[in-house]
Each structure stands twice: as structure tokens, then as C-alpha cells.
Write a protein that holds these residues in place. Sequence first.
Motif, short mmCIF file in Angstrom:
data_model
loop_
_atom_site.label_atom_id
_atom_site.label_comp_id
_atom_site.label_asym_id
_atom_site.label_seq_id
_atom_site.Cartn_x
_atom_site.Cartn_y
_atom_site.Cartn_z
N THR A 141 67.98 88.84 -17.42
CA THR A 141 68.51 88.79 -18.66
C THR A 141 67.76 89.80 -19.62
OG1 THR A 141 69.55 86.79 -18.29
CG2 THR A 141 69.36 87.28 -20.36
N VAL A 142 68.61 90.39 -20.30
CA VAL A 142 67.87 91.45 -21.09
C VAL A 142 68.11 90.93 -22.70
CG1 VAL A 142 68.41 93.61 -22.30
CG2 VAL A 142 68.69 93.47 -19.93
N VAL A 143 66.97 91.22 -23.36
CA VAL A 143 66.92 90.63 -24.66
C VAL A 143 66.44 91.94 -25.70
CG1 VAL A 143 65.66 89.36 -26.45
CG2 VAL A 143 65.65 88.47 -24.14
N ILE A 144 67.61 92.08 -26.62
CA ILE A 144 67.79 93.22 -27.30
C ILE A 144 66.76 93.06 -28.35
CG2 ILE A 144 69.22 94.59 -29.08
CD1 ILE A 144 69.81 95.22 -26.01
N GLY A 145 65.93 94.41 -28.52
CA GLY A 145 65.13 94.55 -30.08
C GLY A 145 65.83 95.08 -30.86
N SER A 146 65.40 96.55 -31.03
CA SER A 146 66.33 97.12 -32.16
C SER A 146 67.69 97.31 -31.89
CB SER A 146 65.63 98.80 -32.33
OG SER A 146 65.70 99.23 -31.16
N GLY A 162 62.73 92.53 -24.45
CA GLY A 162 62.03 92.00 -23.08
C GLY A 162 63.10 91.44 -22.32
N TYR A 163 62.56 90.51 -21.14
CA TYR A 163 63.61 90.10 -20.22
C TYR A 163 63.23 88.52 -19.83
CZ TYR A 163 64.11 95.10 -19.03
OH TYR A 163 64.37 96.41 -19.40
N THR A 164 64.21 87.98 -19.53
CA THR A 164 64.27 86.35 -19.29
C THR A 164 64.95 86.09 -18.01
OG1 THR A 164 63.93 84.25 -19.84
CG2 THR A 164 65.71 85.68 -21.06
N ILE A 165 65.08 84.81 -17.59
CA ILE A 165 65.84 84.39 -16.73
C ILE A 165 67.03 83.57 -17.23
CG2 ILE A 165 66.13 83.10 -14.57
CD1 ILE A 165 63.14 83.79 -14.01
N VAL A 166 68.11 83.45 -16.54
CA VAL A 166 69.32 82.73 -17.13
C VAL A 166 69.99 82.41 -15.58
CG1 VAL A 166 71.72 82.79 -18.08
CG2 VAL A 166 70.04 83.61 -19.47
N ASN A 167 70.30 80.88 -15.79
CA ASN A 167 71.15 80.39 -14.91
C ASN A 167 72.64 80.20 -15.38
OD1 ASN A 167 72.28 79.02 -12.69
ND2 ASN A 167 70.71 77.45 -12.69
N ASP A 168 73.45 81.17 -14.96
CA ASP A 168 74.72 81.07 -15.41
C ASP A 168 75.58 80.07 -14.42
OD1 ASP A 168 77.26 81.66 -16.52
OD2 ASP A 168 77.46 83.55 -15.32
N ILE A 169 75.46 78.84 -15.06
CA ILE A 169 76.06 77.61 -14.47
C ILE A 169 77.58 77.79 -14.54
CG2 ILE A 169 76.56 75.21 -14.30
CD1 ILE A 169 73.78 75.92 -13.66
N THR A 170 78.30 77.50 -13.55
CA THR A 170 79.87 77.69 -13.60
C THR A 170 80.59 77.03 -13.03
OG1 THR A 170 79.36 80.26 -13.57
CG2 THR A 170 81.67 79.55 -13.07
#
Length: 289
Positions: A141-146, A162-170
Motif C-alpha cells: 500500500t502506497v501513502v501519498i506525500g505531495s 511511504g509504504y505500508t501493509i493493508v489486508n483488504d478483507i472482502t
Amino acid sequence: MRFATIELNGAPTVAIVDRELSRYWPVADALPGFNGDMVDLIRAVPEPARQLKTSGEGKPLEGIRILAPLSTPRRNLFMVGKNYHEHAKEFNKSGFDGSKEDISPLPSVFTKPASTIVGPNDAVKCHQQATQEVDYENELTVVIGSGGLGIKKADAYKHVWGYTIVNDITARDLQKKARQWFLGKALDTFCPMGPVIVTPDEIDPENLQLKTWINGELRQDANTGDLIFDIPTIIEVLSAGMTLEAGDVIATGTAAGVGIGFTPPKFLKPGDEMRLEIEGIGTLVNRME
């Protein structure tokens, strides 16, 4: 550099953390006067690896609760579906998608509301009154800066904070019956996130190993090199007519090995443990309730 939102004295606090998640430094120590959340930090410090410095040995993180790094985004999360070659194939074979094509002309984008977000080790509700077919999806997962409008692929990485992890529960049954993705993706607690945001200097997003274990069984094991639409393409498409803003979250899709890819499908049930790992970022663990 790594950032987390931790709970100190009952309040969310943005902190710099070490790779082992054993020590932390409150951002306010490196940025005097700062008392905001992660989005406020992103807006105030566009280049954290260059602009912020830690001093001293930090404080022990043991026993301190780690929250979702972006628990209060200013807008819905942007999510990309069917964006790994092998997952697109398994999804189409599953019968849960009305489309017959593996690759669409543009990224398939939907959203999740902020009410879906929970942090590491938080419970994910099964919502058995609404669904009987809950699935997991490990996503870089991407986090936008500018932010910006009309961002070109060549410049896209300059806009990543930066970058993080997401669990896209469905909820697969809702996803199938509604013939669109929002309803099955938007249930409360259906977006575990964390444990940290890692700045771009620490990882190569185009070559990261992604793994998911359910109750200790390895289900997903893939590399981000299998992405159909890479991060610059996603950013260019999203920003073509919509201004991206600091703190926007973009989950890039999941790999093969989700529950609907098995015969019969392996859906989640109460008590199941989900352990998601992305190389260079960390491990996100949650349990179904």
C-alpha cells in the motif's frame, strides 16, 4: 525511516520506530511543537528521511499498543482490484467476478471508507449477519506525500511518502451479488493496516516478497514484480482528473492464493489468525472474531 502510531497515555501518538519494533522516539522530540496525527506529519514533513533525525537510544516499545498508522485518513482509501497476473486468473475462474478478462484496459479502482480501518492485533468482525464468505487479501500500500493533478509516471515516485501493509478483507458473497466491489469491501473492521509506514529509501516496491499465513498455513507467496499495473501507472491514472492529496492511501492489489482461489474455497471463520508479511515492511497479524 519507519513511522508508527502508538497509544501513549490513552492517546494516539506518532512515533519513529526501529526495524525490530523494539524502540520508539516520539516525532515531537524530532519536530518540536508537533502534536498532530500521521496525515499532519505527512503534510508538514514531505521528506522525513532527510528532514527528521532521532537522538539517543529511544524508549522501549514493549507493552505499548501499536495502532493503524493512518487510522484517520482525510478521504476514502483507494483500492486496486485484480492487479496481479496470477490472482486475476484465479479470480476469473472462481465465478465471483462478472468480467471474463484477466487484464482490463485500466486499473480497476474502488474505495473503502475509513470506518474499515483497524490496527495490528485488532479483531476483524465476521459480520455473520451480513456475509458467510469472508476472504483475506495482502496488499502493498502506497501513502501519498505531495499530492497533485496530472502526475506523470516518470514523476510518480516523487509523490510517494511511504509504504505500508493493508489486508483488504472482502465479503465475497456480497461482492458477487452486488456485481460491484464496494459493498463487499466496506464492512466495519475490513481493513487492517500496519504495523508501520516505511519511507521509500528503505525498500524497492517493484521487487518485494509478499506472504500470507492463515492459522499457520502459507496461502499467498508472490512478488510485487507480478503486478499488472505498477505503482507509477496507478498514480498517473488516478491523478489524471482527480487531485491526489497528502495522506491518500492506495492499496495496489493482492496476489494469488486468496480463499476463493481454492477448491472448495477457504473462507475465514471466527478464531482464524491472519498473518501478513511484506518484505522490508513487516508483519501484520489480526484474528477473526
